[in-house]
Design a protein around this motif. Sequence first.
Motif, PDB file in Angstrom:
ATOM      1  N   LYS A  18       0.820  -1.208   0.000  1.00 19.08           N
ATOM      2  CA  LYS A  18       0.000   0.000   0.000  1.00 19.08           C
ATOM      3  C   LYS A  18       0.852   1.255   0.000  1.00 19.08           C
ATOM      4  O   LYS A  18       0.516   2.252  -0.631  1.00 19.08           O
ATOM      5  N   ARG A  19       1.946   1.226   0.721  1.00 21.60           N
ATOM      6  CA  ARG A  19       2.813   2.394   0.772  1.00 21.60           C
ATOM      7  C   ARG A  19       3.568   2.574  -0.548  1.00 21.60           C
ATOM      8  O   ARG A  19       3.804   3.700  -0.996  1.00 21.60           O
ATOM      9  N   LEU A  20       3.974   1.477  -1.171  1.00 20.21           N
ATOM     10  CA  LEU A  20       4.599   1.556  -2.490  1.00 20.21           C
ATOM     11  C   LEU A  20       3.611   2.122  -3.509  1.00 20.21           C
ATOM     12  O   LEU A  20       3.970   2.951  -4.349  1.00 20.21           O
ATOM     13  N   GLU A  21       2.386   1.668  -3.431  1.00 21.77           N
ATOM     14  CA  GLU A  21       1.344   2.165  -4.327  1.00 21.77           C
ATOM     15  C   GLU A  21       1.125   3.654  -4.141  1.00 21.77           C
ATOM     16  O   GLU A  21       0.937   4.403  -5.112  1.00 21.77           O
ATOM     17  N   GLU A  31      -4.597   6.044  -9.583  1.00 18.30           N
ATOM     18  CA  GLU A  31      -4.595   4.832  -8.765  1.00 18.30           C
ATOM     19  C   GLU A  31      -3.526   3.852  -9.230  1.00 18.30           C
ATOM     20  O   GLU A  31      -3.310   3.661 -10.433  1.00 18.30           O
ATOM     21  N   CYS A  32      -2.838   3.216  -8.282  1.00 17.92           N
ATOM     22  CA  CYS A  32      -1.791   2.248  -8.603  1.00 17.92           C
ATOM     23  C   CYS A  32      -1.979   0.978  -7.778  1.00 17.92           C
ATOM     24  O   CYS A  32      -2.328   1.049  -6.596  1.00 17.92           O
ATOM     25  N   VAL A  33      -1.745  -0.147  -8.413  1.00 17.86           N
ATOM     26  CA  VAL A  33      -1.843  -1.455  -7.769  1.00 17.86           C
ATOM     27  C   VAL A  33      -0.496  -2.161  -7.921  1.00 17.86           C
ATOM     28  O   VAL A  33       0.003  -2.327  -9.040  1.00 17.86           O
ATOM     29  N   TYR A  34       0.086  -2.563  -6.806  1.00 16.49           N
ATOM     30  CA  TYR A  34       1.360  -3.276  -6.858  1.00 16.49           C
ATOM     31  C   TYR A  34       1.154  -4.668  -7.444  1.00 16.49           C
ATOM     32  O   TYR A  34       0.208  -5.371  -7.109  1.00 16.49           O
ATOM     33  N   VAL A  35       2.068  -5.065  -8.330  1.00 18.69           N
ATOM     34  CA  VAL A  35       2.063  -6.397  -8.930  1.00 18.69           C
ATOM     35  C   VAL A  35       3.493  -6.940  -8.870  1.00 18.69           C
ATOM     36  O   VAL A  35       4.453  -6.173  -8.802  1.00 18.69           O
ATOM     37  N   PRO A  36       3.681  -8.257  -8.902  1.00 19.55           N
ATOM     38  CA  PRO A  36       5.031  -8.808  -8.819  1.00 19.55           C
ATOM     39  C   PRO A  36       5.918  -8.460 -10.007  1.00 19.55           C
ATOM     40  O   PRO A  36       7.137  -8.491  -9.892  1.00 19.55           O
ATOM     41  N   SER A  37       5.295  -8.153 -11.162  1.00 23.72           N
ATOM     42  CA  SER A  37       6.086  -7.845 -12.355  1.00 23.72           C
ATOM     43  C   SER A  37       5.258  -7.019 -13.320  1.00 23.72           C
ATOM     44  O   SER A  37       4.023  -7.072 -13.311  1.00 23.72           O
ATOM     45  N   CYS A  38       5.959  -6.306 -14.175  1.00 24.35           N
ATOM     46  CA  CYS A  38       5.300  -5.512 -15.215  1.00 24.35           C
ATOM     47  C   CYS A  38       4.492  -6.408 -16.145  1.00 24.35           C
ATOM     48  O   CYS A  38       3.369  -6.088 -16.526  1.00 24.35           O
ATOM     49  N   LEU A 171       0.714  -1.494 -11.642  1.00 24.99           N
ATOM     50  CA  LEU A 171      -0.369  -1.356 -12.611  1.00 24.99           C
ATOM     51  C   LEU A 171      -1.157  -0.113 -12.238  1.00 24.99           C
ATOM     52  O   LEU A 171      -1.701  -0.028 -11.132  1.00 24.99           O
ATOM     53  N   SER A 172      -1.171   0.859 -13.126  1.00 26.24           N
ATOM     54  CA  SER A 172      -1.833   2.137 -12.873  1.00 26.24           C
ATOM     55  C   SER A 172      -3.162   2.186 -13.611  1.00 26.24           C
ATOM     56  O   SER A 172      -3.265   1.736 -14.756  1.00 26.24           O
ATOM     57  N   LEU A 173      -4.174   2.752 -12.973  1.00 23.16           N
ATOM     58  CA  LEU A 173      -5.540   2.754 -13.501  1.00 23.16           C
ATOM     59  C   LEU A 173      -6.082   4.172 -13.595  1.00 23.16           C
ATOM     60  O   LEU A 173      -5.956   4.958 -12.655  1.00 23.16           O
ATOM     61  N   ALA A 174      -6.696   4.489 -14.733  1.00 23.97           N
ATOM     62  CA  ALA A 174      -7.340   5.792 -14.870  1.00 23.97           C
ATOM     63  C   ALA A 174      -8.595   5.875 -14.016  1.00 23.97           C
ATOM     64  O   ALA A 174      -8.938   6.933 -13.500  1.00 23.97           O
ATOM     65  N   ASP A 175      -9.301   4.763 -13.866  1.00 22.53           N
ATOM     66  CA  ASP A 175     -10.543   4.706 -13.095  1.00 22.53           C
ATOM     67  C   ASP A 175     -10.279   4.019 -11.762  1.00 22.53           C
ATOM     68  O   ASP A 175     -10.116   2.803 -11.711  1.00 22.53           O
ATOM     69  N   PRO A 176     -10.235   4.783 -10.657  1.00 25.13           N
ATOM     70  CA  PRO A 176      -9.943   4.156  -9.364  1.00 25.13           C
ATOM     71  C   PRO A 176     -11.012   3.171  -8.928  1.00 25.13           C
ATOM     72  O   PRO A 176     -10.755   2.304  -8.088  1.00 25.13           O
ATOM     73  N   GLY A 177     -12.202   3.262  -9.504  1.00 22.38           N
ATOM     74  CA  GLY A 177     -13.263   2.336  -9.154  1.00 22.38           C
ATOM     75  C   GLY A 177     -13.003   0.912  -9.592  1.00 22.38           C
ATOM     76  O   GLY A 177     -13.690  -0.020  -9.137  1.00 22.38           O
ATOM     77  N   GLY A 281      11.151  -0.791  -1.543  1.00 25.98           N
ATOM     78  CA  GLY A 281      10.936   0.494  -0.894  1.00 25.98           C
ATOM     79  C   GLY A 281      12.215   1.292  -0.785  1.00 25.98           C
ATOM     80  O   GLY A 281      12.238   2.506  -1.029  1.00 25.98           O
ATOM     81  N   HIS A 282      13.302   0.634  -0.416  1.00 26.58           N
ATOM     82  CA  HIS A 282      14.592   1.312  -0.290  1.00 26.58           C
ATOM     83  C   HIS A 282      15.043   1.859  -1.639  1.00 26.58           C
ATOM     84  O   HIS A 282      15.508   3.008  -1.739  1.00 26.58           O
ATOM     85  N   LYS A 283      14.926   1.050  -2.677  1.00 27.63           N
ATOM     86  CA  LYS A 283      15.336   1.489  -4.007  1.00 27.63           C
ATOM     87  C   LYS A 283      14.443   2.607  -4.538  1.00 27.63           C
ATOM     88  O   LYS A 283      14.926   3.561  -5.164  1.00 27.63           O
ATOM     89  N   LEU A 284      13.163   2.493  -4.301  1.00 21.61           N
ATOM     90  CA  LEU A 284      12.237   3.520  -4.779  1.00 21.61           C
ATOM     91  C   LEU A 284      12.511   4.859  -4.105  1.00 21.61           C
ATOM     92  O   LEU A 284      12.311   5.926  -4.688  1.00 21.61           O
TER      93      LEU A 284
END
Length: 415
Positions: A18-21, A31-38, A171-177, A281-284
């Motif tokens: 959640k903090r990375l997002e 809106e952003c959703v963390y995923v293991p890979s692109c 994964l970034s979303l235009a619609d947060p819903g 988190g450290h790298k970001l």
Amino acid sequence: MAIGEAGPGSVRRGLQPKRLEEAMRVRLGRECVYVPSCRLGLYVALRHWCPPGGRVLMSPVNDDVIFFVVLAAGLRPVQAPLNPLDASIDVDAVPQEVWGSVSAVLTTNLYGNPDPAPRLRQKCDALGIPLFEDAAHAIGSRVGDRPVGAWGEASVFSLSKHVGAKAGGMLSLADPGLRGAVEKTCAGLLTPSRLSSELAFAVRPYAEAAVRGLRLRRAAWAAVRLLGLADREEIRMPLRPDELARAARRAPGLEAHHPWVRVDMHDYRLESGRLRLRRIGHKLDGLDGVLDACRAGTELLLSTPWAKPRAAYGTQPLFRVPLFVADRDAAMAALARRGVVVGYLYDPPLDDYAGAEFTDPSPAPEAARWFARHALPVDPLRARTVVDVLERSGARPVEAPGELSRSRPTPGGLG
């Protein structure tokens, strides 16, 4: 704080997803959703917006893994004509009948140089189809008045590239819903985190540092190949057309296409454990410093005789800067002797690689072929070493054929 900006200290160690997002949401303004890979994030986006059987306009100068992600989603790749010197989609060269046949557009933003997102956004709106942005190379790039990744219905980022975390994506979303639905889809695709994988991830930087310090890169790579752990011998992975045709009959689905989608990242679906999240988190947290250094290195490389056109790339913090040399193999060998490894080559273009059985070929393939054959993508963080090596080796610039050089990209990827 303006959209696309993030102040120092906005990310701290030990963050949970959640903090990375939130850190990426501040950068993008969405809106952003963390995923293991692109690649997993892109698969989720394609499955959410595109019914099986749809056609996706994309660049033929792209990672073959992305090509197989599109196939795994049950979609037909359609290769776009490109601008010859930056490999962005040439909007005006796409025939009208092709525009009328596609159900989505996927940008590449190759090496961090933006595709013409404003024009593609207008085109997709007029056609009523989604725009997806692959921003794996472009976490700090901008086009128009927005960051790359803030134009499409969805965009995907790699935290292995500029961030350097060796894991993770967004994964970034235009619609947060849509967040809940996307999270549910992603959760259903994950494999459980394993302690062995987390420990291997934890020691990997130290092992890599030892290899670099002892100058054992060649020996380490030879050992990997000897043990059968290398996924590819050439730039492109083996297509295996008969197996791929059988997998296509089972699409959509990752399982059938797993042998191709997993290449170069076997844990692309692995749920991220605490160690991974802490390192990400450290790298970001240090991303802004990396982007500043990339901008400086990009500026230096674009001032050399091997770069063209300089104006097209602007002040973007490129992940790799494409130089154009007459003998790429010789230049790569000279750089390797100084410890500079050249990767992220995409030769041949995807339509030549996969053939008409698996993709619609570009209606104008020459520009993509020229770029794929001649571009030498170098790390801007090694800019001074690269310039020194190329000067000492006598590397000569190569000129684009006349019919290609007349079609020049517009600065910032807007044309």
